[in-house]
Structures are given as structure tokens and as C-alpha cells.
Scaffold this motif. Structure first.
Motif, PDB file in Angstrom:
ATOM      1  N   ALA A 220      84.922   1.580  42.114  1.00  0.00           N
ATOM      2  CA  ALA A 220      84.696   0.180  41.775  1.00  0.00           C
ATOM      3  C   ALA A 220      86.027  -0.562  41.723  1.00  0.00           C
ATOM      4  CB  ALA A 220      83.987   0.072  40.432  1.00  0.00           C
TER       5      ALA A 220
ATOM      6  N   ALA B  35      75.738  -1.962  39.031  1.00  0.00           N
ATOM      7  CA  ALA B  35      77.122  -1.732  39.458  1.00  0.00           C
ATOM      8  C   ALA B  35      77.781  -3.029  39.884  1.00  0.00           C
ATOM      9  CB  ALA B  35      77.149  -0.718  40.598  1.00  0.00           C
ATOM     10  N   ALA B  36      77.035  -3.874  40.574  1.00  0.00           N
ATOM     11  CA  ALA B  36      77.578  -5.163  40.989  1.00  0.00           C
ATOM     12  C   ALA B  36      77.882  -6.042  39.784  1.00  0.00           C
ATOM     13  CB  ALA B  36      76.600  -5.851  41.928  1.00  0.00           C
TER      14      ALA B  36
ATOM     15  N   ARG C  83      78.710  -5.200  36.833  1.00  0.00           N
ATOM     16  CA  ARG C  83      79.868  -4.712  36.075  1.00  0.00           C
ATOM     17  C   ARG C  83      81.192  -5.225  36.636  1.00  0.00           C
ATOM     18  NH1 ARG C  83      76.636   0.106  35.761  1.00  0.00           N
ATOM     19  NH2 ARG C  83      77.733   1.074  37.527  1.00  0.00           N
TER      20      ARG C  83
ATOM     21  N   TYR D  21      78.801  -4.167  44.869  1.00  0.00           N
ATOM     22  CA  TYR D  21      79.883  -4.050  43.898  1.00  0.00           C
ATOM     23  C   TYR D  21      81.272  -4.126  44.548  1.00  0.00           C
ATOM     24  CZ  TYR D  21      80.922   0.890  45.038  1.00  0.00           C
ATOM     25  OH  TYR D  21      81.295   2.059  45.662  1.00  0.00           O
TER      26      TYR D  21
END
Length: 280
Positions: free
Chosen positions: A12, A44-45, A47, A245
């Protein structure tokens, strides 16, 4: 031997300071042989500051799936169309008109905000498919005008014909050039017409100087950002599977090219997305 690195999910990136929208992704498509975990992709995106996504269905099967999935996840809005590479097959089968009718019916869903991706692709489809692609493109333009939805355009090796057909048909109120791939002259013409340029991970590629030059002359109020996931993964992870993400890598590359602060660009991208698609 296979490259194990390509099968691994990239780490990430640093989160963005202000949330933005991935305005074009394909969560129904997997490239690694595993079904996409939609909830995890969205989480996830979020975050890393990508808290809204536009899921694009570009054949009848994925369009129907999109109409179902956008009801299940508040972070998603949807778009539906017959991709230009699908149009010749429908013409051969004699059901292009019926396919377009179903696309328009699916677009009535209240969380469906896009007609697209439609357009022209002269890279994968030879001259024999040009007529069907152009007929389909004209049909999608009319659907976008009837429904009042944004039109997202796929344009590969077809810049002149895309602009010509939009002028001949009369463009919808809102036009987005998905994964913009034109030069400075085309960028300026699109801006003159009031279109939006959606920038994908290709802007990070070493050989994308012409795209960066086009980006550099585009005002902030005409820009959007996208992944086109699972394709077009930004550097330094080019060749691996893309996902929403990873948008921060593209946003930061855009900010560098534009010589603007990352928060300033994020604010513009978020505001532009809400203007194009409405509230989530």
C-alpha cells in the motif's frame, strides 16, 4: 520461468491527505486466477484515501453484475455499456440494438451514473469492425443524452474519429475521456469542448512523456483520476495486478507533473468527481 513478483500484491502506498475517487475500475475482472474480494478492495482503497469508486461494466454480463453490486456497497457507483471491442460480435449476431436497449434499461438504476465505457478501439479491432464500433458509439451517445448520465469514452488509436463523432452527434452534457491517451493538442481541444480527462497509471510510465505534456496543459477543473483496475498498474509496480488502493501513486505523479501540491490536486479531483457523478 514465471516472475513471482508479478503475482504478489504491491504494498500500500502512503495515504492521500484528502480522499479522492477512482472514477473507473473493473472489480468483476480478475487477473491472477482468484475471485476479487470486493469488500476488501473497497476497504484497502479507503485506508489510503480512495473512499469512492466507479465500477464499470462493459459487456452485458458485467453490466448486469454491476447493477447488483452497487446496491451492496455504498462506496460504489456504476457505469454500463457495450465496450467497442464487443460491438462487432453483437453486430454479427444481429443483436446490437437489443444490447443497447438493455444497457439503457440497466442505466435507470439510481446508483448508475455512467454510460460507458463506449467509444472506439482501432488497436484490437481491425477495419472490418470499425462500422459496428461507430454505430455502437453513436448509440451510447444518444443514451447518455436521453438519460442525462456522464459518458465515459474508450479511445485507443482513434482520437480523430472519437472527436469527429462527438461533434456530429452532439456530445452529452458530461463527457469523460477514460484513460486519456492523447497529446497536448487533443488535451487542449477536449478542454475547449468542456470534456474531462481521466488520468490512469500510464502517466507514471517512463515512455509516457507525451501524456505528461498533455496533462501539464490541462486545468485542474478538467481532471479525474482512475486505475482501470486490474489493468495499467502504475510504476514502480507496472505489470502487477492493479487495484483502487494504488491510486495515490498516480495522484502524486500527476501533482509532480502539474507542479501543484498534493492536497490541492486531491481537492480538485474529489470536487470534479462529485460534479460529474453526483453524490455517493
Amino acid at each position: 520461468m514465471p516472475d513471482d513478483r508479478l503475482a504478489q500484491a504491491p504494498p500500500a502506498p502512503e495515504p492521500l491527505p484528502i480522499p479522492v475517487v477512482d472514477n473507473h475500475c473493473h472489480l468483476d475482472i480478475d487477473r491472477d486466477g482468484h475471485a476479487v474480494d470486493i469488500a476488501e478492495q473497497i476497504s484497502a482503497a479507503a485506508r489510503v484515501g480512495v473512499n469512492r469508486l466507479v465500477q464499470i461494466g462493459c459487456d452485458l454480463g458485467s453490466a448486469r453484475w454491476t447493477a447488483e453490486i452497487i446496491d451492496q456497497h455504498p462506496a460504489l457507483l456504476g457505469g454500463v455499456a457495450i465496450h467497442p471491442n464487443e460491438a462487432p460480435g453483437h453486430e454479427t449476431a444481429g443483436d446490437l440494438a437489443e444490447a443497447l436497449t438493455e444497457i439503457e434499461a440497466l442505466s435507470a438504476h439510481p446508483r448508475m451514473r455512467v454510460i460507458g465505457e463506449s467509444g472506439l478501439d482501432y488497436f484490437r479491432t481491425g477495419p472490418e469492425g470499425v462500422g459496428a464500433q461507430q454505430e455502437s458509439f453513436r448509440g451510447h451517445i444518444e443514451i447518455a443524452k436521453r438519460t442525462g448520465l456522464a459518458l465515459q469514452i474508450h479511445d485507443r488509436d482513434a482520437h480523430e474519429d472519437v472527436l469527429r463523432i462527438l461533434a456530429e452527434e452532439g456530445a452529452p452534457d458530461t463527457v469523460v475521456l477514460h484513460c486519456f491517451s492523447g497529446d497536448m493538442a487533443m488535451a487542449r481541444e477536449c478542454v475547449r469542448r468542456g470534456y474531462y480527462l481521466s488520468i490512469a497509471g500510464t502517466v507514471t510510465f517512463k515512455n509516457a512523456r507525451a501524456l505528461r505534456d498533455a496533462l501539464a496543459v490541462t486545468p485542474l477543473e478538467h481532471l479525474l483520476v482512475e486505475t482501470d483496475a486490474p489493468y495499467l498498474t502504475p510504476s514502480p509496480h507496472r505489470g502487477q495486478v492493479n487495484a483502487p488502493y494504488l491510486i495515490p501513486l498516480t495522484v502524486r505523479a500527476m501533482a509532480t507533473t502539474l507542479n501543484v501540491a498534493v492536497p490541492t490536486l486531491c481537492e480538485a479531483l474529489s470536487a470534479n468527481s462529485e460534479r460529474v457523478y453526483g453524490p455517493w
